[in-house]
Design an enzyme around this catalytic site. Structure first.
Site, PDB file in Angstrom:
ATOM      1  CD  GLU A  68      -2.465   1.165   2.782  1.00 60.15           C
ATOM      2  OE1 GLU A  68      -3.672   1.425   2.784  1.00 60.15           O
ATOM      3  OE2 GLU A  68      -1.830   0.830   3.800  1.00 60.15           O
ATOM      4  CD  GLU A 106       1.335   4.408   2.882  1.00 56.63           C
ATOM      5  OE1 GLU A 106       2.020   5.037   2.063  1.00 56.63           O
ATOM      6  OE2 GLU A 106       0.157   4.066   2.665  1.00 56.63           O
ATOM      7  N   GLY A 107       4.904   2.597   3.558  1.00 61.57           N
ATOM      8  CA  GLY A 107       6.247   3.035   3.919  1.00 61.57           C
ATOM      9  C   GLY A 107       7.204   1.912   4.249  1.00 61.57           C
ATOM     10  CB  THR A 128      14.312   5.646   0.292  1.00 61.38           C
ATOM     11  OG1 THR A 128      13.110   5.089   0.813  1.00 61.38           O
ATOM     12  CG2 THR A 128      15.101   4.553  -0.432  1.00 61.38           C
ATOM     13  CG  ASP A 140      11.623  -3.524   3.119  1.00 65.38           C
ATOM     14  OD1 ASP A 140      10.527  -3.657   3.713  1.00 65.38           O
ATOM     15  OD2 ASP A 140      11.757  -3.712   1.892  1.00 65.38           O
ATOM     16  NE  ARG A 142       8.404  -3.585   1.637  1.00 70.73           N
ATOM     17  CZ  ARG A 142       8.645  -3.314   0.360  1.00 70.73           C
ATOM     18  NH1 ARG A 142       7.644  -3.145  -0.487  1.00 70.73           N
ATOM     19  NH2 ARG A 142       9.891  -3.221  -0.068  1.00 70.73           N
TER      20      ARG A 142
END
Length: 213
Positions: A68, A106-107, A128, A140, A142
């Site tokens: 997302e 998100e993000g 980033t 990260d 995720r």
């Protein structure tokens, strides 16, 4: 990937609902998705699986796990390539049959407000990944456990993975989803996202063929 990920047992998820949703994008492209919701996902979040086209039970479906991105998917931000990737994926999967997994991550898993905080740090010079770390978060965060659960609940144990991110393949395979082929998305380059894409290519080996990189 850690050893603990290699050894974790995947709990079974089940399909909760299935509903038909007509889709139309800003450029006029339209299609129809069968949207699946689930019970028993590991992180308790409301992830969705969009069944697109007509998946052939005798072939390997095309699958994109898409994280997302409100700024990119909804508002058309050019700081990333998420919106164009979503649009591309929906059409390509519709053509061949498969699933788009819309994941509430998100993000890179740090959330919307933290992502915007990271944007502010990027404006001061950090990339980033550095920005996430400067906020005290992981580069990260995720986790694709729920994505694997969703695919297995849909009866999909083998996939063709539409992604530039090698970590998605690594995690899905660790949870019993066989990635038969990795297919990169297009390169959606803009002046605003060139540094972002270059960092993904050099830092985490995303499959991105950028001019001049």
């Amino acid at each position: 990937m850690s050893d603990s990920l290699e050894c974790r047992v995947l709990q079974r998820a089940t399909i909760r609902t299935r509903v038909t949703v007509p889709l139309r994008f800003a450029d006029g492209y339209s299609t129809t998705a069968q949207v699946h919701t689930f019970n028993g996902l590991a992180d308790g979040k409301e992830h969705l699986a969009l069944e697109l086209g007509s998946p052939d039970p005798d072939s390997v479906p095309l699958v994109r796990p898409h994280s997302e991105c409100m700024t990119g998917d909804v508002f058309g931000s050019e700081r990333c390539d998420c919106g164009p990737q979503l649009r591309e994926a929906v059409e390509r999967i519709t053509q061949t049959g498969g699933y788009l997994l819309y994941l509430r991550q998100e993000g890179r898993g740090i959330g919307l407000y933290a992502k915007l905080d990271a944007y502010a740090l990027q404006d001061s010079g950090l990339d980033t990944y550095e920005a996430n770390v400067a906020l005290g978060r992981g580069e990260d965060e995720r986790d694709y456990t729920a994505a694997a659960q969703m695919l297995l609940a849909l009866g999909t144990e083998k996939i063709r993975l539409l992604s530039n991110n090698p970590d998605k393949a690594t995690q899905l395979q660790a949870y019993g989803v066989e990635v038969k082929e990795r297919i990169p998305t297009g390169v959606h380059l803009s002046p605003a996202n060139r540094r972002y894409l270059a960092t993904k290519a050099t830092h985490t080996s995303h499959t991105l063929d950028l001019p001049g990189l």
